[in-house]
Design a protein around this motif. Structure first.
Motif, PDB file in Angstrom:
ATOM      1  N   ARG A 124     -60.923  32.083-115.267  1.00 26.16           N
ATOM      2  CA  ARG A 124     -61.505  30.891-114.637  1.00 26.16           C
ATOM      3  C   ARG A 124     -62.216  30.030-115.691  1.00 26.16           C
ATOM      4  NH1 ARG A 124     -64.666  32.878-109.841  1.00 26.16           N
ATOM      5  NH2 ARG A 124     -62.639  32.847-108.795  1.00 26.16           N
ATOM      6  N   SER A 125     -62.961  30.677-116.574  1.00 24.60           N
ATOM      7  CA  SER A 125     -63.675  29.946-117.618  1.00 24.60           C
ATOM      8  C   SER A 125     -62.709  29.252-118.566  1.00 24.60           C
ATOM      9  CB  SER A 125     -64.588  30.913-118.384  1.00 24.60           C
ATOM     10  OG  SER A 125     -65.237  30.255-119.439  1.00 24.60           O
ATOM     11  N   LEU A 244     -68.830  27.838 -98.669  1.00 19.81           N
ATOM     12  CA  LEU A 244     -67.425  27.953 -98.272  1.00 19.81           C
ATOM     13  C   LEU A 244     -67.111  26.988 -97.131  1.00 19.81           C
ATOM     14  CD1 LEU A 244     -64.631  29.271 -98.189  1.00 19.81           C
ATOM     15  CD2 LEU A 244     -65.619  31.111 -96.803  1.00 19.81           C
ATOM     16  N   THR A 245     -67.954  26.973 -96.099  1.00 17.28           N
ATOM     17  CA  THR A 245     -67.684  26.058 -94.984  1.00 17.28           C
ATOM     18  C   THR A 245     -67.836  24.605 -95.436  1.00 17.28           C
ATOM     19  OG1 THR A 245     -69.971  26.409 -94.249  1.00 17.28           O
ATOM     20  CG2 THR A 245     -68.264  27.701 -93.165  1.00 17.28           C
ATOM     21  N   ALA A 246     -68.719  24.347 -96.391  1.00 12.15           N
ATOM     22  CA  ALA A 246     -68.835  22.989 -96.934  1.00 12.15           C
ATOM     23  C   ALA A 246     -67.530  22.572 -97.600  1.00 12.15           C
ATOM     24  CB  ALA A 246     -69.986  22.920 -97.936  1.00 12.15           C
ATOM     25  N   PRO A 285     -68.006  37.384-104.713  1.00 12.27           N
ATOM     26  CA  PRO A 285     -67.403  37.737-106.010  1.00 12.27           C
ATOM     27  C   PRO A 285     -66.041  37.112-106.276  1.00 12.27           C
ATOM     28  CG  PRO A 285     -67.364  39.611-104.497  1.00 12.27           C
ATOM     29  CD  PRO A 285     -68.245  38.581-103.877  1.00 12.27           C
ATOM     30  N   TRP A 286     -65.235  36.849-105.230  1.00 10.06           N
ATOM     31  CA  TRP A 286     -63.868  36.388-105.452  1.00 10.06           C
ATOM     32  C   TRP A 286     -63.694  34.880-105.260  1.00 10.06           C
ATOM     33  CZ3 TRP A 286     -61.651  39.979-108.001  1.00 10.06           C
ATOM     34  CH2 TRP A 286     -61.845  41.326-107.691  1.00 10.06           C
ATOM     35  N   LEU A 287     -64.721  34.186-104.815  1.00 11.41           N
ATOM     36  CA  LEU A 287     -64.592  32.760-104.519  1.00 11.41           C
ATOM     37  C   LEU A 287     -64.991  31.930-105.736  1.00 11.41           C
ATOM     38  CD1 LEU A 287     -64.394  33.945-101.685  1.00 11.41           C
ATOM     39  CD2 LEU A 287     -65.905  32.124-100.868  1.00 11.41           C
ATOM     40  N   SER A 288     -64.173  30.931-106.068  1.00  2.72           N
ATOM     41  CA  SER A 288     -64.558  30.033-107.158  1.00  2.72           C
ATOM     42  C   SER A 288     -65.748  29.205-106.713  1.00  2.72           C
ATOM     43  CB  SER A 288     -63.389  29.120-107.542  1.00  2.72           C
ATOM     44  OG  SER A 288     -62.924  28.400-106.428  1.00  2.72           O
ATOM     45  N   PRO A 289     -66.682  28.927-107.619  1.00  2.34           N
ATOM     46  CA  PRO A 289     -67.913  28.231-107.238  1.00  2.34           C
ATOM     47  C   PRO A 289     -67.649  26.840-106.671  1.00  2.34           C
ATOM     48  CG  PRO A 289     -68.100  29.199-109.431  1.00  2.34           C
ATOM     49  CD  PRO A 289     -66.657  29.295-109.044  1.00  2.34           C
ATOM     50  N   PRO A 295     -68.668  18.884-104.525  1.00  2.00           N
ATOM     51  CA  PRO A 295     -68.751  18.084-103.298  1.00  2.00           C
ATOM     52  C   PRO A 295     -69.046  16.616-103.562  1.00  2.00           C
ATOM     53  CG  PRO A 295     -70.649  19.539-103.503  1.00  2.00           C
ATOM     54  CD  PRO A 295     -69.654  19.968-104.527  1.00  2.00           C
ATOM     55  N   ALA A 296     -69.777  16.315-104.649  1.00  2.00           N
ATOM     56  CA  ALA A 296     -70.027  14.912-104.978  1.00  2.00           C
ATOM     57  C   ALA A 296     -68.719  14.200-105.307  1.00  2.00           C
ATOM     58  CB  ALA A 296     -71.002  14.810-106.153  1.00  2.00           C
ATOM     59  N   GLY A 297     -67.876  14.855-106.110  1.00  2.00           N
ATOM     60  CA  GLY A 297     -66.581  14.267-106.454  1.00  2.00           C
ATOM     61  C   GLY A 297     -65.670  14.134-105.250  1.00  2.00           C
TER      62      GLY A 297
END
Length: 421
Positions: A124-125, A244-246, A285-289, A295-297
């Motif tokens: 991911r990094s 996640l819901t966001a 642990p498995w979700l990308s941040p 959300p701004a973008g």
């Protein structure tokens, strides 16, 4: 008497489990790598000789005045110091031992979940810095060689299926970033049942959001709305994770805005902002941040499609301000949105100002998605060619585009529609 400089390969071999080295490799920061070796006693003369570069160039890398950009040089460094290819997002090197032959039995315990989590974080990094095109093959090989064999192991627990789901979804995003949307859809389709088999409902909802994004990118607006709603249903049945819901509400808002359903899109965007304002749970642990910049973008894109350009501009500027320099692809996409919004507002001077910052994006960024968006932006700028600052900028833009096309020739899909000419 001076102590002899140690063999850099031996030093690297002893540091392969060191987070500082693996992070430097994941971020493709060769200057930091060279500083680590030098701190361990390897002389700058020996480092330069091994990497086949001048000491002057080595000092530029080590002092942060320049960065390694060319793929051939990354491969040269990997081979010189025996850095495993996957750490730098490269193919398996010829000197690396082959994977165990199929059917060869070993009495080893499966690696703990932490090992796969570490692999996900490293990929991911590196993806944020180098783009998915340079890493897709490494992720697929890791899945097939390290993870897939454990799925049929009767002793494997749910975490193995979760790891397989997360890495398969990541492969889908990298395929999408490489311009292969059909392949991305196949990965996302495979990831969802793996997540369900793991019993991890948030992970399943996260993958539904990825399906929604891909549907929207391929002009399937109804499919994008459906996937977002399905993801929200999955999320409601698991532990509450507001971020996640966001994300799901945001992608739903984007799809509704494209469908010109203004009121429902605005309501979905408001729901996303409420979720982001709520107390956040510990990171899954498995979700990308889904950090503040994302959300701004996304909000900027929703408001743009709703015709609310002033509000969209504010969100887009906020997204770029929050983006770290290491998030090369996200920063490029954010600046593309900014240039477009300035043009829609009739301010070509502001568009050109941001456009010059956009030209500094690394030309080796392995993202066909960014390349396509740059082409779309060029078409918008062409409408203002009679304005001298825009005309002069387009000349620089064309030069940068030709250089980028040459450097990414091995990644750009050759099929019709792969990219614009």
């Amino acid at each position: 008497m001076d102590r002899p400089s140690p063999d850099p390969r031996e030093v690297v071999a002893g540091l392969l489990g060191d987070e500082r080295l693996t992070t430097a490799c994941a971020e493709r920061d060769m200057g930091r790598l060279f500083r680590i070796l030098n701190a361990r006693g390897v002389s700058t003369r020996r480092i330069a000789a091994a990497a086949d570069i001048t000491q002057g160039r080595l000092y530029e890398y080590m002092n942060g005045k320049s960065r390694v950009e060319k793929l051939a040089l990354f491969e040269q460094i990997a081979d010189a110091f025996h850095i495993p290819g996957h750490l730098l997002g490269l193919a398996r090197r010829v000197w690396e031992p082959p994977p165990p032959a199929a059917g060869h039995e070993r009495e080893e315990q499966p690696p703990p979940a932490g090992d796969e989590l570490a692999a996900v974080e490293q990929f991911r990094s590196a993806d944020r810095q180098a783009g998915g095109g340079r890493l897709y093959g490494a992720v697929v090989r890791h899945l097939s060689e390290r993870v897939a064999p454990r799925l049929v192991d009767i002793g494997s627990g749910p975490h193995v299926f979760a790891a397989a789901a997360a890495l398969t979804e990541m492969a889908g995003w990298m395929a999408h970033d490489s311009g292969h949307d059909e392949r991305a859809a196949q990965h996302f389709t495979r990831a969802l049942p793996l997540a369900r088999a793991s019993g991890d409902l948030p992970l399943a909802a996260h993958i539904a959001a990825s399906n929604s994004h891909l549907a929207l990118e391929t002009d399937d607006v109804a499919g994008a709305v459906g996937w977002a709603r399905g993801g929200l249903d999955l999320a409601a049945r698991g532990p509450r994770i507001p971020a996640l819901t966001a994300r799901l509400h945001t992608i739903q808002a984007r799809a509704l805005a494209v469908a010109r359903q203004s009121a429902p899109a605005a309501h979905a965007l408001e729901a996303a902002h409420r979720d982001l304002a709520a107390p956040q749970a510990a990171d899954h642990p498995w979700l990308s941040p889904f950090d503040a910049a994302t959300p701004a973008g996304e909000s900027a894109l929703v408001l743009r499609d709703l015709g609310r350009h002033e509000e969209a501009l504010s969100h887009a500027e906020h997204a770029v301000a929050l983006r770290a320099a290491g998030r090369v692809r996200s920063l490029a996409l954010g600046r593309i949105s900014l240039v477009e919004l300035h043009l829609r507002r009739g301010d070509p001077d502001a568009a050109v100002h941001v456009g010059h910052e956009l030209l500094r994006t690394s030309p080796t960024l392995g993202s066909v998605r960014v390349l396509r968006q740059l082409d779309g932006l060029c078409q918008l700028l062409e409408r203002h060619r009679e304005y001298r600052p825009v005309r002069e900028y387009l000349a620089r833009f064309d030069d940068a585009r030709r250089a980028r096309m040459l450097l990414l020739a091995d990644l750009i899909p050759s099929s019709p529609g792969g990219t614009t000419a």
